[in-house]
Design a protein around this motif. Structure first.
Motif, PDB file in Angstrom:
ATOM      1  N   SER A   1      30.476 -31.075 -59.550  1.00  0.00           N
ATOM      2  CA  SER A   1      31.276 -32.278 -59.699  1.00  0.00           C
ATOM      3  C   SER A   1      32.758 -31.930 -59.559  1.00  0.00           C
ATOM      4  CB  SER A   1      31.034 -32.887 -61.068  1.00  0.00           C
ATOM      5  OG  SER A   1      31.640 -32.112 -62.065  1.00  0.00           O
ATOM      6  N   ASN A   2      33.586 -32.965 -59.372  1.00  0.00           N
ATOM      7  CA  ASN A   2      35.026 -32.753 -59.255  1.00  0.00           C
ATOM      8  C   ASN A   2      35.757 -33.133 -60.535  1.00  0.00           C
ATOM      9  OD1 ASN A   2      35.055 -31.715 -56.655  1.00  0.00           O
ATOM     10  ND2 ASN A   2      34.892 -33.751 -55.762  1.00  0.00           N
ATOM     11  N   SER A   3      35.180 -32.739 -61.666  1.00  0.00           N
ATOM     12  CA  SER A   3      35.769 -33.081 -62.967  1.00  0.00           C
ATOM     13  C   SER A   3      37.144 -32.445 -63.139  1.00  0.00           C
ATOM     14  CB  SER A   3      34.873 -32.580 -64.102  1.00  0.00           C
ATOM     15  OG  SER A   3      33.549 -32.958 -63.886  1.00  0.00           O
ATOM     16  N   VAL A   4      38.008 -33.184 -63.835  1.00  0.00           N
ATOM     17  CA  VAL A   4      39.317 -32.664 -64.223  1.00  0.00           C
ATOM     18  C   VAL A   4      39.440 -32.852 -65.730  1.00  0.00           C
ATOM     19  CG1 VAL A   4      41.818 -32.959 -64.039  1.00  0.00           C
ATOM     20  CG2 VAL A   4      40.396 -33.179 -61.992  1.00  0.00           C
ATOM     21  N   PHE A   5      39.829 -31.772 -66.422  1.00  0.00           N
ATOM     22  CA  PHE A   5      40.032 -31.844 -67.868  1.00  0.00           C
ATOM     23  C   PHE A   5      41.524 -31.682 -68.160  1.00  0.00           C
ATOM     24  CE2 PHE A   5      35.839 -30.037 -67.091  1.00  0.00           C
ATOM     25  CZ  PHE A   5      35.022 -30.862 -67.859  1.00  0.00           C
ATOM     26  N   HIS A   6      41.968 -32.281 -69.241  1.00  0.00           N
ATOM     27  CA  HIS A   6      43.371 -32.166 -69.639  1.00  0.00           C
ATOM     28  C   HIS A   6      43.466 -31.351 -70.919  1.00  0.00           C
ATOM     29  CE1 HIS A   6      43.448 -35.595 -66.887  1.00  0.00           C
ATOM     30  NE2 HIS A   6      44.675 -35.196 -66.617  1.00  0.00           N
ATOM     31  N   VAL A   7      44.177 -30.233 -70.833  1.00  0.00           N
ATOM     32  CA  VAL A   7      44.357 -29.366 -71.997  1.00  0.00           C
ATOM     33  C   VAL A   7      45.742 -29.625 -72.573  1.00  0.00           C
ATOM     34  CG1 VAL A   7      44.454 -26.974 -72.818  1.00  0.00           C
ATOM     35  CG2 VAL A   7      42.843 -27.597 -71.017  1.00  0.00           C
ATOM     36  N   TYR A   8      45.795 -29.898 -73.880  1.00  0.00           N
ATOM     37  CA  TYR A   8      47.070 -30.208 -74.532  1.00  0.00           C
ATOM     38  C   TYR A   8      47.575 -28.990 -75.297  1.00  0.00           C
ATOM     39  CZ  TYR A   8      45.989 -34.968 -73.240  1.00  0.00           C
ATOM     40  OH  TYR A   8      45.686 -36.089 -72.508  1.00  0.00           O
ATOM     41  N   ASP A   9      48.777 -28.565 -74.947  1.00  0.00           N
ATOM     42  CA  ASP A   9      49.409 -27.421 -75.594  1.00  0.00           C
ATOM     43  C   ASP A   9      50.746 -27.904 -76.148  1.00  0.00           C
ATOM     44  OD1 ASP A   9      50.857 -25.116 -76.209  1.00  0.00           O
ATOM     45  OD2 ASP A   9      49.987 -23.963 -74.566  1.00  0.00           O
ATOM     46  N   LYS A  13      55.328 -29.757 -72.240  1.00  0.00           N
ATOM     47  CA  LYS A  13      55.623 -31.195 -72.278  1.00  0.00           C
ATOM     48  C   LYS A  13      54.452 -32.033 -71.773  1.00  0.00           C
ATOM     49  CE  LYS A  13      60.635 -30.801 -71.891  1.00  0.00           C
ATOM     50  NZ  LYS A  13      61.804 -30.925 -71.012  1.00  0.00           N
ATOM     51  N   GLU A  14      53.775 -31.548 -70.753  1.00  0.00           N
ATOM     52  CA  GLU A  14      52.682 -32.326 -70.171  1.00  0.00           C
ATOM     53  C   GLU A  14      51.355 -31.597 -70.314  1.00  0.00           C
ATOM     54  OE1 GLU A  14      53.640 -33.121 -66.118  1.00  0.00           O
ATOM     55  OE2 GLU A  14      55.394 -34.354 -66.606  1.00  0.00           O
ATOM     56  N   ALA A  15      50.277 -32.367 -70.317  1.00  0.00           N
ATOM     57  CA  ALA A  15      48.938 -31.773 -70.391  1.00  0.00           C
ATOM     58  C   ALA A  15      48.673 -30.943 -69.126  1.00  0.00           C
ATOM     59  CB  ALA A  15      47.899 -32.870 -70.520  1.00  0.00           C
ATOM     60  N   VAL A  16      47.936 -29.871 -69.278  1.00  0.00           N
ATOM     61  CA  VAL A  16      47.585 -29.016 -68.143  1.00  0.00           C
ATOM     62  C   VAL A  16      46.260 -29.498 -67.558  1.00  0.00           C
ATOM     63  CG1 VAL A  16      47.102 -26.644 -67.412  1.00  0.00           C
ATOM     64  CG2 VAL A  16      48.716 -27.066 -69.268  1.00  0.00           C
ATOM     65  N   ARG A  17      46.218 -29.665 -66.243  1.00  0.00           N
ATOM     66  CA  ARG A  17      44.989 -30.111 -65.583  1.00  0.00           C
ATOM     67  C   ARG A  17      44.171 -28.897 -65.170  1.00  0.00           C
ATOM     68  NH1 ARG A  17      45.330 -32.094 -60.996  1.00  0.00           N
ATOM     69  NH2 ARG A  17      43.967 -33.911 -60.962  1.00  0.00           N
ATOM     70  N   ASN A  24      42.143 -25.430 -58.040  1.00  0.00           N
ATOM     71  CA  ASN A  24      42.304 -24.047 -58.516  1.00  0.00           C
ATOM     72  C   ASN A  24      40.973 -23.413 -58.898  1.00  0.00           C
ATOM     73  OD1 ASN A  24      45.024 -23.282 -58.375  1.00  0.00           O
ATOM     74  ND2 ASN A  24      45.535 -24.668 -60.055  1.00  0.00           N
ATOM     75  N   TRP A  25      39.897 -24.115 -58.615  1.00  0.00           N
ATOM     76  CA  TRP A  25      38.564 -23.671 -59.038  1.00  0.00           C
ATOM     77  C   TRP A  25      38.066 -22.508 -58.187  1.00  0.00           C
ATOM     78  CZ3 TRP A  25      35.483 -24.914 -63.086  1.00  0.00           C
ATOM     79  CH2 TRP A  25      34.135 -24.548 -63.017  1.00  0.00           C
ATOM     80  N   VAL A  26      37.488 -21.490 -58.851  1.00  0.00           N
ATOM     81  CA  VAL A  26      36.826 -20.382 -58.156  1.00  0.00           C
ATOM     82  C   VAL A  26      35.412 -20.282 -58.716  1.00  0.00           C
ATOM     83  CG1 VAL A  26      36.908 -17.932 -57.536  1.00  0.00           C
ATOM     84  CG2 VAL A  26      39.036 -19.144 -58.048  1.00  0.00           C
ATOM     85  N   SER A  27      34.398 -20.406 -57.864  1.00  0.00           N
ATOM     86  CA  SER A  27      33.011 -20.332 -58.347  1.00  0.00           C
ATOM     87  C   SER A  27      32.674 -18.896 -58.739  1.00  0.00           C
ATOM     88  CB  SER A  27      32.047 -20.796 -57.254  1.00  0.00           C
ATOM     89  OG  SER A  27      32.093 -19.882 -56.168  1.00  0.00           O
ATOM     90  N   ARG A 129      51.809 -21.073 -69.537  1.00  0.00           N
ATOM     91  CA  ARG A 129      51.538 -22.002 -68.423  1.00  0.00           C
ATOM     92  C   ARG A 129      50.567 -21.416 -67.387  1.00  0.00           C
ATOM     93  NH1 ARG A 129      56.504 -22.018 -70.014  1.00  0.00           N
ATOM     94  NH2 ARG A 129      57.478 -23.915 -70.786  1.00  0.00           N
ATOM     95  N   ILE A 130      49.773 -20.434 -67.804  1.00  0.00           N
ATOM     96  CA  ILE A 130      48.805 -19.820 -66.879  1.00  0.00           C
ATOM     97  C   ILE A 130      47.407 -20.212 -67.335  1.00  0.00           C
ATOM     98  CG2 ILE A 130      47.998 -17.675 -65.799  1.00  0.00           C
ATOM     99  CD1 ILE A 130      50.632 -16.356 -66.784  1.00  0.00           C
TER     100      ILE A 130
END
Length: 217
Positions: A1-9, A13-17, A24-27, A129-130
């Motif tokens: 699937s092409n799911s995107v999750f938002h991580v809050y740190d 300032k902004e959530a990380v996708r 950026n996905w690597v199987s 931010r990594i």
């Protein structure tokens, strides 16, 4: 699937996708076995055989909690860490621990082990931010995930649970004795399961961590 999750740190300032839909996905099949093998070797080497919870980890955490009479942080499996990163806030409360347990149980029932491991490697934090292994390979070693060496993989996976600290230690070229010892442990585990060859094991020493930069001079 092409799911995107938002991580809050809270430091950003902004959530990380993160996730398969971000580009950026690597199987798992697109990376050497020692990359995802090092994730297990540093965090949860019995990942493929347990059901999301490690009894040893949880038993130890409960003993600690009873002794200190408060909620203390318990050791985590890969599934627990993934759930914490993607679905829960950072507050350590008993209610949150129960929510985590329910989510872990659901994830382990409905998602394959390989998918959980791929999500983990691609979505967790490896420094300021990594997020995700693709960004980590690029930021630390200026390379693709497919070209990471075993010792580089060991370092990237070993800087948790303090990735920001690990990042600054790396930038200052401060090789710690702690990492040298950890590299030996990770090497034995990877070799034992055939995730690296004997030849790769020989070059898997902490002092080879900066070889790529020496060659670039």
């Amino acid at each position: 699937s092409n799911s995107v999750f938002h991580v809050y740190d809270h430091r950003l300032k902004e959530a990380v996708r993160v996730g398969p839909g971000t580009g950026n996905w690597v199987s798992l099949s697109g990376m050497p076995a020692h990359v995802w093998g090092a994730a297990m070797a540093t965090e949860d080497f019995n990942f493929f055989t347990h059901e999301g919870f490690s009894r040893t980890f949880i038993g130890r955490a409960l003993r600690l909690n009873l002794r200190t009479r408060r909620y203390a942080y318990g050791g985590s499996t890969i599934t627990q860490q993934l759930v914490k990163n993607l679905f829960l806030t950072r507050h350590k409360t008993l209610a949150r621990k129960l929510a985590e347990a329910v989510l872990v149980w659901q994830v382990e029932r409905h998602v394959s082990k390989r998918r959980i491991l791929a999500l983990y490697v691609n979505c967790i934090e490896y420094g300021p931010r990594i997020y995700g292994i693709r960004n980590a390979a690029r930021r630390y070693f200026g390379t693709n995930v497919s070209r990471l060496s075993p010792v580089e993989s060991a370092f990237i996976m070993n800087i948790k649970p303090f990735p920001w600290t690990g990042y600054y230690i790396f930038q200052k070229r401060m090789l710690t004795r702690f990492f040298a010892k950890r590299a030996e442990v990770i090497k034995k585990r990877l070799l034992g399961r055939g995730y690296i060859s004997g030849e790769q094991a020989e070059s898997m020493v902490a002092t080879n961590l900066y070889t790529r930069f020496i060659n670039d001079l």
